[in-house]
Design a protein around this motif. Structure first.
Motif, PDB file in Angstrom:
ATOM      1  N   SER A  34       0.897  -1.099   0.024  1.00 14.58           N
ATOM      2  CA  SER A  34      -0.070   0.033  -0.036  1.00 14.58           C
ATOM      3  C   SER A  34       0.816   1.232   0.052  1.00 14.58           C
ATOM      4  CB  SER A  34      -0.861  -0.111   1.104  1.00 14.58           C
ATOM      5  OG  SER A  34      -2.219   0.616   0.747  1.00 14.58           O
ATOM      6  N   GLU A  68      -8.710   7.899  -3.512  1.00 12.14           N
ATOM      7  CA  GLU A  68      -8.338   6.870  -4.227  1.00 12.14           C
ATOM      8  C   GLU A  68      -9.479   6.219  -4.991  1.00 12.14           C
ATOM      9  OE1 GLU A  68      -5.205   4.352  -2.995  1.00 12.14           O
ATOM     10  OE2 GLU A  68      -5.738   2.777  -4.405  1.00 12.14           O
ATOM     11  N   SER A  71       0.536   3.404  -2.261  1.00  6.31           N
ATOM     12  CA  SER A  71      -0.516   4.428  -2.674  1.00  6.31           C
ATOM     13  C   SER A  71      -1.178   5.028  -1.603  1.00  6.31           C
ATOM     14  CB  SER A  71      -1.718   3.767  -3.618  1.00  6.31           C
ATOM     15  OG  SER A  71      -2.478   2.718  -2.989  1.00  6.31           O
TER      16      SER A  71
END
Ligand code: ADP
Ligand code: MG
Length: 386
Positions: A127, A161, A129
């Motif tokens: 993760s 996101e 992001s």
């Protein structure tokens, strides 16, 4: 690079406007247990890892935003009034998405320059992001002195996101990156969005993450297939048992077993995984609180077996990594993330770690001809200003 070197670099990259500035960090994460439970309104238990993204920023006196990715050595420039998806610089969209969501709250922002660098492996299920989104949220909110609590910030990063980047992720990644604490895992209830810190007390153990380096190719189609099988199970149980059943979260194993012969085999197996996995997360919380690490390790192995045999989202390479861990006498091991590649998470005694890594590297290479990557981490702190 240390803090001073980063600021020196920032100084060479951007003109100094003598306005508010700051430096922030947000970590990646690994899910310790609770896989494919999030979209079934269930429980997950991730921890933040000692790999993170560091961001420096300073306000500007105009409406421009300039982002510099140190790792890609790329600079982009946009205007706060016209943020649009950037097809060329994908990484910039995570940052723009966060800015966009903050602006949607009605906060009036001013321009700023930012620079960032990270050491979270990208696209490996740790993760990076979410870390990029959360560190951006910390940065922009703090520079503008906007008041927003941890949960709100995590949810805002998730919306970035979902809406701007276009990935329909759940809340886990942004929650743990924002709310994690050193020495703790985080139990998250994906129905209510409530969370509890769970102490990881025994300092004799640490978490070792093994990256199979298998591309997660099948993920999208199989993911949708699993979701639809779970929905079929919910429909079935709602009709048979009670209309209040709106997710697999609402079932216990006894009920699932009762209808085993009436359910299509796949649907039964999927329900069995999700329902047993939710129970394992709660058991894991209790085990960690009671400092029963061995018990937690057994639950990790049981989770892997269930993901591999009932949910069928493992792959040969992940199964090999878990078997090698068992062979090496490691306390706990399981695949982590959506599956079909990505990483395993292992609970390892500190004094056995070196030996374990040696075994994994040698034997995994021998069996698959792939060089595994290994990362060691204790449960780390969530996002913060430094
Ligand atoms: P994951 O979140 O599992 O690591 P994603 O595909 O969701 O994988 O996110 C990875 C993307 O996040 C990268 O392709 C890049 O656009 C962005 N990103 C993450 N870390 C960095 C970094 N250090 N520098 C620039 N972009 C990054
Ligand atoms: Mg991601």
């Amino acid at each position: 690079m240390n803090k001073q070197e980063l600021w020196d670099n920032f100084g060479r990259t951007f003109r100094d406007f003598d306005l508010e500035s700051g430096i922030y960090k947000a970590p990646g994460r690994v899910n310790l247990i609770g896989e494919h439970t999030d979209y079934n309104d269930g429980f997950v238990m991730p921890m933040a890892i000692e790999k993170e993204i560091t961001m420096l920023a300073q306000l500007r006196p105009d409406r421009k935003v300039k982002f510099y990715s140190l790792d890609y050595d790329q600079m982009v420039e946009y205007n706060l009034d016209s943020l649009e998806y950037d097809e060329e610089n994908i990484w910039a969209n995570y940052i723009m998405g966060v800015i966009d969501e903050i602006q949607k709250l009605g906060s009036s922002l001013q321009g700023f320059n930012l620079m960032f660098t990270g050491n979270i492996p990208q696209g490996s299920g740790l993760s990076s992001s979410a870390a990029l989104e959360v560190v951006t949220a910390m940065t922009v909110v703090d520079l503008h002195k906007i008041k927003i609590d941890g949960i709100e910030m995590a949810l805002l990063a998730q919306r970035a996101e979902n809406n701007f980047v276009g990935v329909q992720c759940g809340i886990m990644d942004q929650y743990i990156s924002r709310l994690g604490q050193k020495g703790h895992a985080l139990l998250i209830d994906c129905r209510t969005n409530d969370y509890q810190l769970v102490p990881f007390k025994d300092e004799n153990y640490q978490i070792v993450i093994c990256n199979s380096r298998v591309e997660r190719g099948l993920v999208d189609s199989k993911y949708n297939e699993r979701r639809s099988e779970c929905e079929q199970a919910v429909e079935f149980f709602a009709e048979k048992e009670a209309s209040e059943i709106t997710a697999l979260r609402d079932l216990d194993l006894e009920t699932v077993e009762k209808y085993k012969d009436e359910l299509a085999e796949n649907v039964y197996k999927r329900a069995h995984h999700v329902v047993s996995e939710n129970a394992r997360v709660i058991e894991s919380q209790k085990a960690l609180e009671a400092d029963e690490l061995k018990k937690f390790g057994d639950l990790m192995y049981a989770s892997h077996k269930s993901l591999s045999e009932d949910y069928e989202v493992s792959c040969e390479e992940l199964d090999i990594l878990v078997s090698l861990a068992a062979e090496a006498g490691v306390e706990g091991a399981r695949m982590t993330g959506a599956g079909f590649g990505g990483c395993t998470v292992n609970l390892v005694k500190k004094d056995r770690t070196e030996q374990f890594i040696k075994i994994i590297k040698e034997k995994y290479k021998k069996e698959t001809d792939i060089d595994a990557e290994v990362y060691i981490s204790n449960p780390a702190a969530g996002a913060r200003k430094i």
